[in-house]
Scaffold this active site. Sequence first.
Site, short mmCIF file in Angstrom:
data_model
loop_
_atom_site.label_atom_id
_atom_site.label_comp_id
_atom_site.label_asym_id
_atom_site.label_seq_id
_atom_site.Cartn_x
_atom_site.Cartn_y
_atom_site.Cartn_z
N VAL A 1 0.58 -1.05 0.23
CA VAL A 1 0.11 0.31 -0.19
C VAL A 1 1.01 0.86 -0.12
O VAL A 1 0.52 2.21 -0.64
CB VAL A 1 -0.89 0.02 1.12
CG1 VAL A 1 -1.84 -1.34 1.42
CG2 VAL A 1 -0.25 -0.28 2.10
N SER B 1 0.70 1.57 -7.98
CA SER B 1 -0.90 1.57 -7.72
C SER B 1 -1.91 1.44 -6.43
O SER B 1 -2.44 0.62 -6.66
CB SER B 1 -0.51 -0.06 -9.63
OG SER B 1 -0.11 -0.64 -8.22
N CYS B 2 -0.61 1.41 -5.35
CA CYS B 2 -0.99 1.38 -4.76
C CYS B 2 -2.58 2.33 -3.96
O CYS B 2 -4.06 1.58 -3.45
CB CYS B 2 -0.57 2.56 -3.35
SG CYS B 2 -0.35 3.91 -3.06
N GLY B 3 -2.95 2.80 -5.07
CA GLY B 3 -4.90 3.21 -4.91
C GLY B 3 -5.19 4.19 -3.74
O GLY B 3 -6.26 4.80 -2.89
N LEU B 4 -3.71 4.82 -2.55
CA LEU B 4 -3.47 5.97 -1.56
C LEU B 4 -3.49 6.83 -1.80
O LEU B 4 -2.74 7.19 -2.97
CB LEU B 4 -2.89 5.11 -0.08
CG LEU B 4 -3.08 4.21 0.13
CD1 LEU B 4 -2.41 3.65 1.56
CD2 LEU B 4 -4.51 3.65 0.93
#
Length: 282
Positions: free
Chosen positions: A109, A114-117
């Site tokens: 994360v 590409s973690c999306g956080l």
Amino acid sequence: MGRVTERRRVIRIRDGAVTERPDTLVAEEPLEIRLNGKPLAITMRTPGDDFALAAGFLVSEGVLGSADELQSIVYCAGATADGSNTYNVVDVRTAPGLVLPDINLERNVYTTSSCGLCGKASLDAVRTTARFPIADTPPVRLGTELLACLPDRLRAAQRVFDRTGGLHAAALFSEDGELLDIREDVGRHNAVDKLVGRALQEGRLPLSRAVLLVSGRASFELAQKAVMAGIPVLAAVSAPSSLAVDLAAETGLTLVGFLRGSSMNVYAGEHRIAVRAAASQG
């Protein structure tokens, strides 16, 4: 280990002529990293320097910061159903009593693009886990002429790249431009981990007077690894990501991108770069 390269059959077509021959390719295999016997992460890497890679990975995760915190690293036997050793699983044992941060298999994360956080969460994660504030006192000072020479020195030292054309590289230089160490891997982040892990094993952390040069781009993950090792300067031959620039600005890291020939872009930490002429606006 002799698995850095492998041979494969290839059909070569040149100007309409077709030939068959063996080709030398860089090897790519998974490495599972276990921490005190528990699975932690898997990375695709070029075999070799696996112990350094594992140690460097744990530096970037905030687990290790000095050689005395590392008890042992071993290959795990019985990694397959028949009990053979694939040399693709390592177990890192920390020193007794070492308090471990809260990490698990969700570690991605904070370390992948590409973690999306949100960016703030990623920056906060590095800020709270960094052991070595970038504190080069007096600051490392690099001339643009010296920086311009580093990519050629990196390329000249890439032994496996010459045979395969398929490897990334990362190198540590002194502030005088001396090549201190270089590692190659199919993954640029693995090459950096191998450098940092070797430094940890040799008791050289933090790398407060070193310059890290990477082939390709400078991602957030690579900037994170530089910060976690106390490296004050990260240079890349290609572009940085926006989050890498934000992290550099927040932590005091000097970030140089598009380092090609005599040209370069300085995205953060320009006080460490000595230029002959004043920078023009525009």
